[in-house]
Design a protein around this motif. Structure first.
Motif, PDB file in Angstrom:
ATOM      1  N   SER A 145     -20.348  -1.913 -11.280  1.00  0.00           N
ATOM      2  CA  SER A 145     -19.498  -0.723 -11.406  1.00  0.00           C
ATOM      3  C   SER A 145     -20.151   0.404 -12.206  1.00  0.00           C
ATOM      4  CB  SER A 145     -18.137  -1.092 -12.039  1.00  0.00           C
ATOM      5  OG  SER A 145     -17.455  -2.032 -11.251  1.00  0.00           O
ATOM      6  N   ARG A 167     -14.524  -1.395  -3.702  1.00  0.00           N
ATOM      7  CA  ARG A 167     -13.968  -0.824  -4.934  1.00  0.00           C
ATOM      8  C   ARG A 167     -13.757   0.682  -4.862  1.00  0.00           C
ATOM      9  NH1 ARG A 167     -18.160  -2.043  -8.131  1.00  0.00           N
ATOM     10  NH2 ARG A 167     -19.076  -0.194  -7.192  1.00  0.00           N
ATOM     11  N   SER A 225     -14.843  -5.182 -11.093  1.00  0.00           N
ATOM     12  CA  SER A 225     -13.781  -4.343 -11.656  1.00  0.00           C
ATOM     13  C   SER A 225     -14.372  -3.076 -12.275  1.00  0.00           C
ATOM     14  CB  SER A 225     -13.023  -5.141 -12.716  1.00  0.00           C
ATOM     15  OG  SER A 225     -12.199  -4.281 -13.474  1.00  0.00           O
ATOM     16  N   ASP A 235     -13.499  -1.824 -14.935  1.00  0.00           N
ATOM     17  CA  ASP A 235     -13.528  -2.005 -16.388  1.00  0.00           C
ATOM     18  C   ASP A 235     -14.896  -2.408 -16.927  1.00  0.00           C
ATOM     19  OD1 ASP A 235     -10.867  -1.430 -16.373  1.00  0.00           O
ATOM     20  OD2 ASP A 235     -10.203  -3.518 -16.416  1.00  0.00           O
TER      21      ASP A 235
END
Length: 295
Positions: free
Chosen positions: A54, A81, A110, A112
């Motif tokens: 990510s 995503r 994720s 995060d």
């Protein structure tokens, strides 16, 4: 008829070797070009990551175009995503129109864990649905049921985690991916062969190719960071202890030694159909790993 050179090799029975190229953050592609030139003739295909962990980077699609331009065989990594089904379909059609015919379908980490924590995650589809989407495009329709003017033909793959603490959910997801059309799988990092051996006892009933993931560990700190922060990566304590046993500055060489030893064992024991080498920013040592492993 095979849809790509990579698919031909998958079906040839040879031991497959793929490697990962991580795009940079920015428009200076000189390092990625160097790594592509270094590896394109030493592996069967190059997998270009899609905002790995990510973290925003130059896109996988752009990296795959560079692989094609430089004479290599690209695998487009696509995560769910950051794009909804319209954007995914459009990217896939564009990729195919430019000769990019291999796709690795991932749900994606994720938001995060990355460097844009305020970004809105999409996850319109998951990896199983993305596999189905590609088969739908191949039928000449989009997900809305509309006709396409020209249908693509892809060789599609997915990921699996043979060393997961709870293997049963992994096996259920694996079987769903096979049913959705996956032809090959790249596993998460393999350090202990028992988990791969157990997984292959189950997976061998399916007509798919399994490539064992080999993540190069360059230090104890890297191993600990991955265990704490990278989803799906489990570096066993025995590997951390081995990395800790060498003098300062020798960690990378020990990591290469571990990678070579693992690849040799997988090939000699005929555990699966090939390996996927992930050097995580140290792509320049991949040729050394390939040569030392006798690939």
């Amino acid at each position: 008829m095979a849809k790509s050179l990579f698919e031909e090799k998958l079906n040839s029975g040879k031991f497959i070797v793929t490697a990962e190229v991580g795009p940079q953050k920015g428009v200076d592609c000189s390092d990625m070009v160097h790594h592509i030139k270094l590896l394109k003739d030493k592996v069967d295909a190059l997998n270009v990551t899609d905002h790995q962990s990510s973290v925003m980077r130059f896109p996988s699609l752009g990296g795959c175009l560079l692989v094609k331009e430089l004479g290599g065989e690209p695998i487009l990594q696509v995560t769910c995503r950051d794009r909804n089904r319209l954007a995914l379909e459009a990217d896939l059609l564009f990729a195919y129109s430019r000769g990019i015919c291999n796709v690795l379908c991932l749900t994606g980490d994720s938001i995060d864990v990355g460097d844009h924590k305020e970004a809105k995650p999409v996850f319109d589809l998951d990896s199983v649905q993305l596999l189905r989407l590609i088969r739908t495009l191949e039928s000449g329709k989009d997900m809305g049921g509309n006709d396409l003017k020209g249908a693509p033909q892809f060789c599609i793959g997915a990921s699996v985690h043979p060393a997961a603490d709870r293997i049963e959910p992994q096996l259920i997801k694996f079987e769903k991916k096979v049913a959705a059309g996956a032809q090959f799988f790249q596993t998460q990092g393999i350090y202990e062969l028992d988990s791969l051996r157990r997984f292959m006892q189950y997976a061998s009933q399916f007509n798919v190719k399994i490539l064992a993931g080999i993540i190069l560990m360059a230090s104890v700190r890297m191993a600990q960071y991955m265990n704490e922060n990278v989803p799906g990566v489990i570096v066993p304590q025995s590997v951390i202890d081995e990395l800790a046993s060498v003098e300062k500055g020798k960690g990378l060489q020990k990591g290469i030694e571990i990678a070579v030893r693992t690849i040799k064992a997988i090939k000699e024991q005929n555990l699966c159909h090939g390996v996927h080498i992930m050097a995580v920013g140290r792509e320049s040592v991949v040729p050394e790993i390939i040569e030392a492993a006798g690939l």
